[in-house]
Scaffold this active site. Sequence first.
Site, PDB file in Angstrom:
ATOM      1  N   GLU A  60       0.616  -1.499   0.248  1.00  0.00           N
ATOM      2  CA  GLU A  60      -0.090  -0.116  -0.064  1.00  0.00           C
ATOM      3  C   GLU A  60       0.781   0.849   0.060  1.00  0.00           C
ATOM      4  O   GLU A  60       0.657   2.184  -0.446  1.00  0.00           O
ATOM      5  CB  GLU A  60      -1.217   0.295   1.421  1.00  0.00           C
ATOM      6  CG  GLU A  60      -2.448  -0.886   1.290  1.00  0.00           C
ATOM      7  CD  GLU A  60      -2.276  -2.746   1.925  1.00  0.00           C
ATOM      8  OE1 GLU A  60      -1.287  -2.706   1.726  1.00  0.00           O
ATOM      9  OE2 GLU A  60      -3.113  -3.057   0.868  1.00  0.00           O
ATOM     10  N   HIS A 129     -10.770  -5.103   8.424  1.00  0.00           N
ATOM     11  CA  HIS A 129     -11.815  -4.997   7.329  1.00  0.00           C
ATOM     12  C   HIS A 129     -13.373  -4.175   7.207  1.00  0.00           C
ATOM     13  O   HIS A 129     -14.030  -4.200   6.560  1.00  0.00           O
ATOM     14  CB  HIS A 129     -11.856  -6.620   6.806  1.00  0.00           C
ATOM     15  CG  HIS A 129     -11.036  -6.809   6.312  1.00  0.00           C
ATOM     16  ND1 HIS A 129      -9.473  -7.223   7.301  1.00  0.00           N
ATOM     17  CD2 HIS A 129     -10.142  -7.436   5.108  1.00  0.00           C
ATOM     18  CE1 HIS A 129      -9.334  -8.034   6.639  1.00  0.00           C
ATOM     19  NE2 HIS A 129      -8.186  -7.905   5.281  1.00  0.00           N
TER      20      HIS A 129
END
Lengths: 325, 331
Positions: A60, A129
Site C-alpha cells: 500500500e 476490514h
Amino acid sequence: MSEVTYKEAIRRAMEDALAEDDRVFMIGEDIAAAGGAFKATEGLWERFGGERVLDTPISEQAIVGASIGAALKGRRPVAELMFADFAGVCFDQIANQLAKYRYMTGGQVTLPVTIRLANGAGAGFASQHSQTVENWFLNCPGLKIVVPGSVADAYALFRAAVRDEDPVLFFEHKGMYNAKGSLTDDAPPVEIGRAAVIRSGEHVTVVATQLMRQRAERAAQALAAEGVEVELVDPRTVLPIDFETIGASVDRTAHLVVVQESPLAGSWGATVAARVVADRFESLDAPPLLISAPDTPVPYAGGLEEAWLPSEQRIADEIRGLLAG
Amino acid sequence: MRLDTTSSSAVVEGDPTDDELLGMLRRMIEIRGFEDEIQRAFTKNLVRGSTHLCNGQEACAVGACSALRPGDSMVCTYRGHGAVLAMGASLERTFAEILGRETGLCRGKGGSMHLTDVEVGAYGSFAIVGAHLPIATGLALAARLDRTEAVSLCFFGDGSTNIGAVHEALNLAGIWRLPVVFFCENNLYGEYSPLPSTTPVEQLADRAAGYGMPGVRVDGNDVVAVRRVVAEAVARARAGEGPTFVEGLTYRHRGHSRTDPAKYRPAGELERWLEHDPIPRLEALLAERGVAAAAIAQARADAESAVAEGYAAALAASAPAVELIHEDVYA
C-alpha cells in the site's frame, strides 16, 4: 436512464474517466485481470490494457507513493486500497506526503490523485476490514474526502474526484455495492464540498452519509407516518464539509441529529455538532443529538455487529425522544 | 554486488572534462560554504527548528546529479541541502527558504527539511525517513508510461534501509524494472546509532539482490567515481534495463542535527575521514591532471563569493506575509 447498482455506477465512472483522459490510470492490488476484490474494476483491464490498469504487489505504501510520484509529472492516478482499513499501512503516504506536499513546497506541485477505499461495516468482515476510515483523515488539510451515499452520487463524485486538481479520498461503502438506483446518461456534475438535501422537512435536520443515510431515510419515512417531517441532509463530502447547507437547514428546523457509522470521538459528526453549536446556538431548540456506534472496534458475530451499527429503529426512536424532549 | 574500484586519476570515456570538473569543484565548495553559513546562522537563532548538514558528503550529491539531464528528477532526504543545490537551485533562494523568507524556494513554508525546486528537477526533500522512495518510484513510473526516457534519482540514508516504505519501493521498482537510481549515502550513522548496531549486513548494496537489481558500492568521497557509477546506472535506466542500487560510502563531518557534537563517534574516526575529504581530493585530482593552480583557486574564490552574496541577499529579504498561511493548501 438506467437502473444500476452502486458498484456498477463506480465501475462505469472509472471506465468513462479512463476513456475521457489518457493521463488517468488505475493502480492497485488484483485490479487488472482479476477485476478487483469486489469486482469493481471488472472489464477495465480488458478494454484499456496493462498500462492504464496496473496490478501491484501487496504494497500500500508503494501504491500511494507511486501515485504521488506519477501525479508530480502530470498523470492522474486512481489508486485502490482494497479495504479502507488498509489505509493504516500507508497512513504516512496519505497524511504526511499526499496531504502536505503542495503546502510545504509553497504551491510548486499539484497532486490530482484519487484514492478509492472500500469502507464500512455490516458484512461480517470483522475489525480490520470494516471501519469507516474517513474519520482518520479529517485532520489532514490538503485532502478532500468524499463519501457517496447513492448510485448517482457515486458516479458523479468519482468523475469530480478524478477531474479535481487536489488529492481526493473516495470512500465506497461496501455494504452498498449491490444497492440499486437510477443513473442518467447526462447526469449533472456534482461539486465536491456540496451537501444535498435528500428530503425536505420542517421538524428536524438529520445529517447522515452512506449506509446511515439509507437507514435514516427509512426512519424518516416511518416518522412521516407519525407526522414528524425530517429534513435529511447528506454532506457527501466530509472534508471540506458544507456547513452552510447544514446550518441553513438547522435554522429552519431548530433540531440537529447526526447519524454516523463510527464511534463518536474524533468523528465528522462531532465536528458538525460543534460547529452548529458554536455558530447557531440561538437556532437550536434542543442540544444536538449524535447517534453513533459504540466506542469499540467493529465486532465480528452477526448479532454483535448488528447491535454495533445504528439501526433504523434506533434512529427513529432517538429522534422521537429528542422531539418529545 | 560489486565494488567499483576504478581509480579516478585514469580518465575513462564519459568522464567529466577538466572544465566540468572545475564546475563540480565550485559547486562542492559552494555546498560546503552553504552548510557552514547555515550552522553559523543556526547558532545566531536565524534558523528555526532543526537542520541537518551534509558537510563531507558533497561528492555524492554533485557526482550523482552531474549524471542527470534536464527532464530527469531528483528527490532526497532532510539532509538534502547539497542535493538540491547540486541540481542547480539558487543559493539565494535556498538560503532564503531556511531563513524563513518569502523569497525562499517554498515561500518559507518548507524550511531546511523540505527544500524543493521543481524548475531544476528537485522534486522534494523529505523528513519522514524512507517515505520518498515510493514517490521516486512513481516519478519513474510516469517516465515509463509517458515514454520520456527520464530518470528518477533518489538519495536516501543508510538508516532508511531498515524502514518498510523502502522495501516496498525497491520491490516495486524491481518488479516493473523502472528507471530509478537509488543512491544510498552510507555515512555510517543513522541519527546517533552506528550502522552495525542497527543493520545486520555490512555492505548495504548487498540488499539490492533481494530486489533483483544490481547493487554497486562506490567511494562516495570520490566525485569522479560517483559520477561514473551513477552515469552507468542512468544509462541502464534510460535503456529500459531497470533500477540500480548505488551505495556511496561517505562520512558526515558534523553530528546528526543542530548542535549534536557527535560524541558517540570513536576517537580519531573524524580525523581519519577528514584525510579523505572530497573537496581537497578533487583539487588534488585536478592538479594531477595538469589544471592550473590559478584555475582551481578561481573556482574556490567564485564559490565563496557566490555563497556570501546569496546569504546577504537572502538575509535582506522579508518574512512571508501572514496571509500566505492560507495559500497552497488546495490548488
